[in-house]
Write an enzyme that holds these catalytic residues in place. Structure first.
Site, PDB file in Angstrom:
ATOM      1  N   HIS A   1       0.861  -1.180   0.000  1.00 36.45           N
ATOM      2  CA  HIS A   1       0.000   0.000   0.000  1.00 36.45           C
ATOM      3  C   HIS A   1       0.896   1.228   0.000  1.00 36.45           C
ATOM      4  O   HIS A   1       1.833   1.319   0.789  1.00 36.45           O
ATOM      5  CB  HIS A   1      -0.876  -0.005   1.251  1.00 36.45           C
ATOM      6  CG  HIS A   1      -1.670   1.256   1.452  1.00 36.45           C
ATOM      7  ND1 HIS A   1      -2.471   1.782   0.478  1.00 36.45           N
ATOM      8  CD2 HIS A   1      -1.777   2.091   2.522  1.00 36.45           C
ATOM      9  CE1 HIS A   1      -3.036   2.897   0.931  1.00 36.45           C
ATOM     10  NE2 HIS A   1      -2.640   3.102   2.160  1.00 36.45           N
TER      11      HIS A   1
ATOM     12  N   HIS B   1       0.847   5.782  -1.045  1.00 35.32           N
ATOM     13  CA  HIS B   1       0.108   6.958  -1.521  1.00 35.32           C
ATOM     14  C   HIS B   1       0.897   7.576  -2.673  1.00 35.32           C
ATOM     15  O   HIS B   1       1.052   8.791  -2.747  1.00 35.32           O
ATOM     16  CB  HIS B   1      -0.107   7.968  -0.395  1.00 35.32           C
ATOM     17  CG  HIS B   1      -1.121   7.541   0.621  1.00 35.32           C
ATOM     18  ND1 HIS B   1      -2.006   8.414   1.204  1.00 35.32           N
ATOM     19  CD2 HIS B   1      -1.415   6.343   1.150  1.00 35.32           C
ATOM     20  CE1 HIS B   1      -2.775   7.760   2.071  1.00 35.32           C
ATOM     21  NE2 HIS B   1      -2.434   6.500   2.067  1.00 35.32           N
TER      22      HIS B   1
ATOM     23  N   ASP C   1       1.284  -4.521 -20.640  1.00 38.51           N
ATOM     24  CA  ASP C   1       2.367  -5.451 -20.299  1.00 38.51           C
ATOM     25  C   ASP C   1       2.201  -6.020 -18.890  1.00 38.51           C
ATOM     26  O   ASP C   1       2.768  -7.058 -18.570  1.00 38.51           O
ATOM     27  CB  ASP C   1       3.730  -4.742 -20.389  1.00 38.51           C
ATOM     28  CG  ASP C   1       4.254  -4.630 -21.818  1.00 38.51           C
ATOM     29  OD1 ASP C   1       3.849  -5.450 -22.667  1.00 38.51           O
ATOM     30  OD2 ASP C   1       5.080  -3.740 -22.078  1.00 38.51           O
TER      31      ASP C   1
ATOM     32  N   HIS D   1      -8.929   7.491  -1.471  1.00 37.46           N
ATOM     33  CA  HIS D   1      -7.812   7.073  -0.655  1.00 37.46           C
ATOM     34  C   HIS D   1      -6.550   6.897  -1.523  1.00 37.46           C
ATOM     35  O   HIS D   1      -5.918   7.895  -1.866  1.00 37.46           O
ATOM     36  CB  HIS D   1      -8.226   5.797   0.097  1.00 37.46           C
ATOM     37  CG  HIS D   1      -7.248   5.305   1.107  1.00 37.46           C
ATOM     38  ND1 HIS D   1      -7.540   4.312   1.998  1.00 37.46           N
ATOM     39  CD2 HIS D   1      -5.967   5.639   1.344  1.00 37.46           C
ATOM     40  CE1 HIS D   1      -6.490   4.070   2.766  1.00 37.46           C
ATOM     41  NE2 HIS D   1      -5.531   4.869   2.391  1.00 37.46           N
TER      42      HIS D   1
ATOM     43  N   TYR E   1       8.336 -13.280 -23.779  1.00 42.60           N
ATOM     44  CA  TYR E   1       9.093 -12.115 -23.316  1.00 42.60           C
ATOM     45  C   TYR E   1      10.055 -12.571 -22.227  1.00 42.60           C
ATOM     46  O   TYR E   1       9.708 -13.380 -21.391  1.00 42.60           O
ATOM     47  CB  TYR E   1       8.118 -11.075 -22.776  1.00 42.60           C
ATOM     48  CG  TYR E   1       8.769  -9.805 -22.283  1.00 42.60           C
ATOM     49  CD1 TYR E   1       8.876  -8.693 -23.112  1.00 42.60           C
ATOM     50  CD2 TYR E   1       9.282  -9.736 -20.997  1.00 42.60           C
ATOM     51  CE1 TYR E   1       9.481  -7.526 -22.656  1.00 42.60           C
ATOM     52  CE2 TYR E   1       9.884  -8.570 -20.544  1.00 42.60           C
ATOM     53  CZ  TYR E   1       9.977  -7.471 -21.372  1.00 42.60           C
ATOM     54  OH  TYR E   1      10.573  -6.325 -20.918  1.00 42.60           O
TER      55      TYR E   1
END
Lengths: 230, 230, 230, 230
Positions: free
Chosen positions: A94, A96, A119, A170, A227
């Site tokens: 998590h 910001h 991608d 958020h 790839y």
């Protein structure tokens, strides 16, 4: 006992300032050991430049603290819900980070606009609905997890194919096969969020061609992926 | 045998993170030795900070691998088409640099708006048409090259005078007389792409005066060029 | 006598270039010792990379210089008014950090748009009214402080709950429990200002849910706060 | 003979990459010794990281090369015109710094929107008219200088009070009492250009209060200036 797990979680947390995804102590990364049923996670409010492996907290899936003297991240309950609902993920992060948070604040899905997105993410990155007053008042962090899970279920989106979400008002959560992979996806999320902001200001109606999205996602992640080195 | 060529290609690839043009392993640079008919190119999916000259892959113009144990960049087929169609170029680079990719995602030519652009690019930088479903499904990377070549042919644009393109929904390719020169052009492309974004938001109809574009391009690249040391 | 105070003020001032909040000598930080009734503040126009503790100036609340041979910051009178009117603050910082200054120049409150904002600021960050011609002509810096104080009083905003302001046509001031805490708030202010700019361009009418603002502010700053280590 | 002058010009040129104002060899700084009637200036097309004092070129006011074996900057003729027309300036700098160049490309004056601007520039920063085809074709660099001078004369703007200009479709020039001071002004110009871009997108009609502009400019530059150490 959980030394290797804690070390991996420390390393992954220290990538957040390195990649410019966090300010101060914002952000947190965890990893699960599914055999042992335990999660290692960053402590709450500790500065990255003094963080050591002994600060990392270990909890079980019910949230009971097994190791560490500091409080775990205040977002631990969100991580736990994600691990319980998404059985294939091994790490959660998590942040910001600026551009992804801008989309979360605007309350708008991050649209798939090019191959950089394709991608890594198979389709738009969902923005959750707003939490209700009741969901915010009690068990807010747990409910944040539940709202994410609800969003993926209702839209029939596979969390492995879209390893990020933005929570309305958020900020983003990302996940991956382990903690480092989750952080990797968070870096990509931030980059494509920044690109999408300016792309939409140049051409407000643009979308990626579905077949181009398929091609780029599947050449990296499909059964016949070609790839990278295999 | 190809040691000097491989070293130059390694050096040019390492400029990509230095100039902030890439995230993770994104991007790839190649250079051709036209006498030997071989191309050296970055391997697919290898991190820049561990890349050595031994990782660089050498292929011939048909794409046969002559040296190196790793897979070449998944975009190798695009590079090969560009070398075959544009006989005067010696290096090719592909990145997902942020501002140029924004224009590619928007599907809009990067307009010539000032002398910074005109010092390096003689006119707008073309955005290709979208690839068809068939072109995406089979030989996608080769077709990406062919669509670039088609765009320059149809518009009668000289690839030496406009050493970059953006592929619709995807990202930029740049080229130059060798690998380092291609990367140099990719850096300039990113800078003018960023400038053009904000210029158009201030003044949506603005274009450079054609005579100013001529002057700046030709004082650096024309027969009577007088910029720099000669 | 004021050595420890001066050292803290020096350290806080040196954070301004570290966090990218200032260009050249712009910006200034002060801290008050309320028992002694003195304020230590940056000298005017001294470069950060040569600044030492001996350059820091000490003044009393009437502005009389008690220590230091250099002139104090030209904004000292603004700091003094804030310390006199806001009895709970211990440090003040003024910068021209880019994004917060943009909102100040636009003359628009910085709107609360997400939890990043709500973690530190309880509601919108006020933009003051313009100063009158008379307020600008005489005692301009003192009047800048008075206009800030008037704005908080008229809106009934608690300066502890909203530890920043933007002065119309000018730039931000932030404060905190001491000098370092004020700088911390200035860093957050800059980040949320940048986020708010782009959020409003994506979704011009958006606001944070009031209950989400409450939750995030109070889980960090309320009586039953549970963020961080206690 | 011109060693000290050349060293100052080298030092000022090396500030350009340090402050992020240039890409590659873009940009050039000069300083005049008015007693000797000579100008030292950066050579054309030399990389900053290999530039030494011996590369700096000395010319007289007619453009005759007095010292140095390299060609002077291709913009030398513009510098010469500015020195001849503006007798109080001692240094000139030309860059393609991103935000100032954006305003130049848009062909719009950089508006005075706040005190950051007013601390250094007394009013809007003029954008010149476009050069005519004839002015571009012959003696382009000299005519660039003449168009700048014409703009300041027609608008009755004092080049000391507004030490920068943007040339339409091109990029900024700044000046100051010496080379370092000119670079200082170029850094400020870039910062206020970036701020003005976003300010106008938030509030398209906003302007600084004239009395606030007066106050900030004059408290630093007026007869009774009280900013800094005296």
């Amino acid at each position: 006992m959980y030394q290797a797990l804690k070390q991996r979680v420390l390393d992954a947390n220290l990538k957040l300032p390195k990649y410019g995804l966090v300010t101060f102590t914002w952000g947190n990364v965890s990893e699960i050991d599914r055999e042992l049923g335990v999660i290692a996670i960053k402590p709450s409010g500790v500065e990255y430049d003094v963080m050591t492996v002994d600060h990392i907290v270990v909890v079980d899936l019910a949230g009971n603290q097994l190791e560490g003297t500091l409080n775990p991240s205040s977002d631990t309950a969100t991580h736990l819900e994600l691990y319980k609902a998404f059985p294939n993920i091994g790490g959660v992060v998590h942040t910001h980070s600026r551009s992804a948070t801008i989309w979360a604040q605007a309350g708008i899905d991050i649209p798939a606009l090019g191959t950089t997105h394709a991608d890594y993410f198979y389709g738009d990155i969902p923005c959750t609905r707003k939490l209700s007053q009741a969901e915010i008042r009690e068990e807010y962090e747990k409910n944040t997890g539940l709202v994410i899970i609800e969003e993926f279920a209702q839209r029939k989106v596979d969390p492995k194919a879209v390893p990020s979400v933005i929570v309305s008002g958020h900020a983003p959560f990302s996940w991956g096969k382990d903690a480092i992979d989750a952080v990797h996806n968070a870096v990509v999320l931030e980059e494509i969020s920044a690109m999408a902001l300016a792309t939409r200001s140049l051409n407000s109606g643009i979308k990626i061609q579905p077949e181009l999205s398929d091609k780029h996602y599947l050449r990296k992640h499909g059964e016949n992926a070609y790839y990278g080195q295999r």
